[in-house]
Design a protein around this motif. Structure first.
Motif, PDB file in Angstrom:
ATOM      1  N   GLY A 102       0.729  -1.154  -0.107  1.00 22.19           N
ATOM      2  CA  GLY A 102      -0.072   0.099  -0.107  1.00 22.19           C
ATOM      3  C   GLY A 102       0.898   1.365   0.127  1.00 22.19           C
ATOM      4  N   VAL A 103       1.904   1.199  -0.455  1.00 22.12           N
ATOM      5  CA  VAL A 103       3.146   2.341  -0.464  1.00 22.12           C
ATOM      6  C   VAL A 103       2.529   3.189  -1.629  1.00 22.12           C
ATOM      7  CG1 VAL A 103       5.345   3.388  -0.616  1.00 22.12           C
ATOM      8  CG2 VAL A 103       4.926   1.083   0.544  1.00 22.12           C
ATOM      9  N   GLY A 104       2.454   4.671  -1.354  1.00 23.42           N
ATOM     10  CA  GLY A 104       1.784   5.515  -2.347  1.00 23.42           C
ATOM     11  C   GLY A 104       2.679   6.126  -3.070  1.00 23.42           C
ATOM     12  N   ASN A 105       4.212   6.137  -2.707  1.00 20.39           N
ATOM     13  CA  ASN A 105       5.059   6.907  -3.253  1.00 20.39           C
ATOM     14  C   ASN A 105       6.151   6.218  -4.194  1.00 20.39           C
ATOM     15  OD1 ASN A 105       6.164   5.532  -1.048  1.00 20.39           O
ATOM     16  ND2 ASN A 105       7.522   7.256  -0.652  1.00 20.39           N
ATOM     17  N   ILE A 106       5.480   5.188  -5.098  1.00 22.83           N
ATOM     18  CA  ILE A 106       6.230   4.613  -6.050  1.00 22.83           C
ATOM     19  C   ILE A 106       6.213   4.975  -7.746  1.00 22.83           C
ATOM     20  CG2 ILE A 106       5.965   2.430  -4.663  1.00 22.83           C
ATOM     21  CD1 ILE A 106       3.987   1.500  -6.612  1.00 22.83           C
ATOM     22  N   GLU A 107       5.742   6.169  -7.711  1.00 24.74           N
ATOM     23  CA  GLU A 107       5.778   6.673  -9.086  1.00 24.74           C
ATOM     24  C   GLU A 107       7.385   6.730  -9.689  1.00 24.74           C
ATOM     25  OE1 GLU A 107       4.127   8.043  -6.563  1.00 24.74           O
ATOM     26  OE2 GLU A 107       2.071   7.780  -7.406  1.00 24.74           O
ATOM     27  N   PRO A 108       8.265   7.134  -8.962  1.00 28.60           N
ATOM     28  CA  PRO A 108       9.536   7.191  -9.750  1.00 28.60           C
ATOM     29  C   PRO A 108       9.862   5.783 -10.217  1.00 28.60           C
ATOM     30  CG  PRO A 108       9.754   8.551  -7.593  1.00 28.60           C
ATOM     31  CD  PRO A 108       8.354   7.693  -7.504  1.00 28.60           C
ATOM     32  N   TYR A 109       9.688   4.740  -9.333  1.00 31.54           N
ATOM     33  CA  TYR A 109       9.878   3.419  -9.670  1.00 31.54           C
ATOM     34  C   TYR A 109       9.234   3.016 -10.990  1.00 31.54           C
ATOM     35  CZ  TYR A 109      12.366   3.404  -5.182  1.00 31.54           C
ATOM     36  OH  TYR A 109      13.028   3.727  -4.259  1.00 31.54           O
ATOM     37  N   LEU A 110       7.804   3.302 -11.069  1.00 29.95           N
ATOM     38  CA  LEU A 110       7.086   3.241 -12.224  1.00 29.95           C
ATOM     39  C   LEU A 110       7.650   3.777 -13.389  1.00 29.95           C
ATOM     40  CD1 LEU A 110       3.613   3.012 -10.534  1.00 29.95           C
ATOM     41  CD2 LEU A 110       4.582   1.124 -11.374  1.00 29.95           C
ATOM     42  N   ILE A 111       8.015   4.981 -13.221  1.00 29.12           N
ATOM     43  CA  ILE A 111       8.521   5.563 -14.498  1.00 29.12           C
ATOM     44  C   ILE A 111       9.617   5.152 -14.900  1.00 29.12           C
ATOM     45  CG2 ILE A 111       9.623   8.007 -14.911  1.00 29.12           C
ATOM     46  CD1 ILE A 111       7.610   9.269 -13.067  1.00 29.12           C
ATOM     47  N   GLU A 112      10.444   4.730 -13.908  1.00 30.58           N
ATOM     48  CA  GLU A 112      11.932   4.098 -14.352  1.00 30.58           C
ATOM     49  C   GLU A 112      11.750   2.734 -15.060  1.00 30.58           C
ATOM     50  OE1 GLU A 112      15.972   2.887 -14.850  1.00 30.58           O
ATOM     51  OE2 GLU A 112      14.733   4.938 -14.466  1.00 30.58           O
ATOM     52  N   LYS A 113      10.401   1.831 -14.763  1.00 28.20           N
ATOM     53  CA  LYS A 113      10.157   0.772 -15.239  1.00 28.20           C
ATOM     54  C   LYS A 113       9.760   0.894 -16.851  1.00 28.20           C
ATOM     55  CE  LYS A 113       6.690  -3.024 -15.265  1.00 28.20           C
ATOM     56  NZ  LYS A 113       5.698  -3.484 -14.484  1.00 28.20           N
ATOM     57  N   HIS A 114       8.924   1.913 -17.155  1.00 25.78           N
ATOM     58  CA  HIS A 114       8.611   2.098 -18.387  1.00 25.78           C
ATOM     59  C   HIS A 114       9.423   2.925 -19.217  1.00 25.78           C
ATOM     60  CE1 HIS A 114       4.501   0.818 -17.342  1.00 25.78           C
ATOM     61  NE2 HIS A 114       4.200   1.604 -16.275  1.00 25.78           N
ATOM     62  N   ARG A 115      10.255   3.520 -18.693  1.00 27.18           N
ATOM     63  CA  ARG A 115      11.303   4.417 -19.292  1.00 27.18           C
ATOM     64  C   ARG A 115      12.509   3.554 -19.951  1.00 27.18           C
ATOM     65  NH1 ARG A 115      16.246   5.855 -18.819  1.00 27.18           N
ATOM     66  NH2 ARG A 115      16.675   4.736 -17.328  1.00 27.18           N
ATOM     67  N   ARG A 116      12.692   2.509 -19.231  1.00 31.27           N
ATOM     68  CA  ARG A 116      13.667   1.556 -19.882  1.00 31.27           C
ATOM     69  C   ARG A 116      12.853   0.845 -21.072  1.00 31.27           C
ATOM     70  NH1 ARG A 116      16.024  -1.802 -14.645  1.00 31.27           N
ATOM     71  NH2 ARG A 116      16.689   0.167 -13.220  1.00 31.27           N
TER      72      ARG A 116
END
Length: 361
Positions: free
Chosen positions: A265-279
């Motif tokens: 339920g962590v809400g601050n994972i946007e940078p990790y999702l961005i990195e996933k799609h950026r790759r």
């Protein structure tokens, strides 16, 4: 498709120009980086072997991969403009080769560099980044990552925690609370002034704690104490808000981490999702930028090569600016991370298609 002499000729120019440009810019980058950090190296007595093997050995592939799409674009602009200026493009088209057929070796080169960039960025560079970042934290940066604030997290089904602040350097949290909820009923709640992680025994120490239990029969049982050791399903790495933390994860590790954080339920994972799609989006952009580059540079103009390179650089910076703005919206929660990383590709793909239809046939 069987490669012909023309395909090999263009492919050789494409890859040769790309690697020459990358080597040139990396050489300049290393000189500037060394000039900037040499005082830190001397001050911290960094070993020469560590500087070369731990830092610059891993610095080179990281920055090379980071700027691969940009230099694919610049390389295509450069050697295609040169071919157009020497009337090679006109001669090729006049011999009966269609513009669509001319694009084959370009896209083959883009495919090679895209695959190379994807594998490097997702599987090879992350382990190397661990060594590089550890070197930076040891010999360059004076302060490591500072942790997170206002943490709300589900560490197990029905088990929630809150911390006002966590210091990853000290592995200590302030104003901590732990709640167990079954259905809609609160089973117990533990509050502590501080929590300290013991890395030797993998346990947490609650300091100045208060425990409240709520039995089925009703009422409340209150327990207080100065210290309590316990094992809780959380670790300091869960509270590291480090900009480069995700750069040390391979694609499978990044997917696993995102899944684990979402389940908690962590809400601050946007940078990790961005990195996933950026790759994925960043290597794929090589196709789009190649299409734009060929369509733009294949026309012989009065401005010559300089005009094409100038327009190419302007478009490159526009792409980077667009990507920065869209990812900022995603981090602030106003835009999906997947949409944010792919929007620049969609927009520039439309630009590429428009330029392709206007290119000389």
């Amino acid at each position: 498709m069987i490669l012909k002499k023309l395909d090999l000729y263009i492919l050789k120019k494409f890859l040769g120009t790309f690697f020459f440009a990358i080597i040139l810019i990396l050489s300049i980058s290393i000189v500037f980086d060394l000039a900037e950090k040499i005082d830190d190296f001397l001050e911290t007595n960094a070993p020469l072997k560590a500087i070369i093997l731990d830092y610059y050995k891993n610095f080179i592939p990281y920055f090379a991969n980071l700027f691969t799409p940009l230099f694919v674009f610049i390389s295509v602009i450069f050697f295609t403009s040169k071919m157009a200026y020497q009337t090679e493009i006109i001669a090729i088209l006049s011999s009966g080769v269609s513009f669509k057929r001319l694009m084959y070796p370009y896209f083959l080169g883009a495919a090679i560099l895209t695959a190379f960039s994807f594998v490097m960025g997702g599987y090879i560079i992350p382990p190397a980044n661990k060594v590089r970042i550890d070197f930076e934290n040891t010999y360059i940066k004076k302060i490591r990552e500072t942790g997170m604030s206002n943490i709300h997290m589900q560490i197990e089904p029905g088990l929630f925690i809150y911390m006002r602040r966590f210091s990853s350097f000290r592995e200590r949290g302030d104003d901590f609370s732990l709640e167990k909820i079954e259905g809609k009923k609160l089973m117990f709640k533990i509050t502590a002034k501080r929590v300290q992680y013991d890395s030797t025994e993998n346990k947490w120490t609650f300091e100045n704690y208060v425990r409240r239990d709520f039995p089925e029969v009703g009422g409340m049982i209150l327990t207080k104490g100065e210290k309590m050791d316990t094992v809780v399903n959380m670790k300091p790495a869960d509270f590291v808000e480090e900009r480069k933390f995700f750069e040390t994860m391979t694609n499978p590790e990044l997917d696993s981490y995102i899944k684990e954080q979402q389940e908690r339920g962590v809400g601050n994972i946007e940078p990790y999702l961005i990195e996933k799609h950026r790759r994925i989006a960043s290597p794929f952009s090589a196709f789009i930028l190649t299409l734009i580059g060929v369509s733009l540079a294949s026309r012989k103009t009065r401005g010559g090569m300089g005009l094409h390179i100038g327009v190419g650089i302007a478009l490159s910076f526009s792409y980077i600016l667009f990507m920065t703005i869209s990812t900022t919206f995603a981090i602030n929660g106003n835009l999906s991370p997947m949409v944010a990383t792919w929007i620049p590709n969609f927009v520039f793909a439309a630009v590429g298609i428009l330029l392709y239809h206007r290119a000389p046939k």
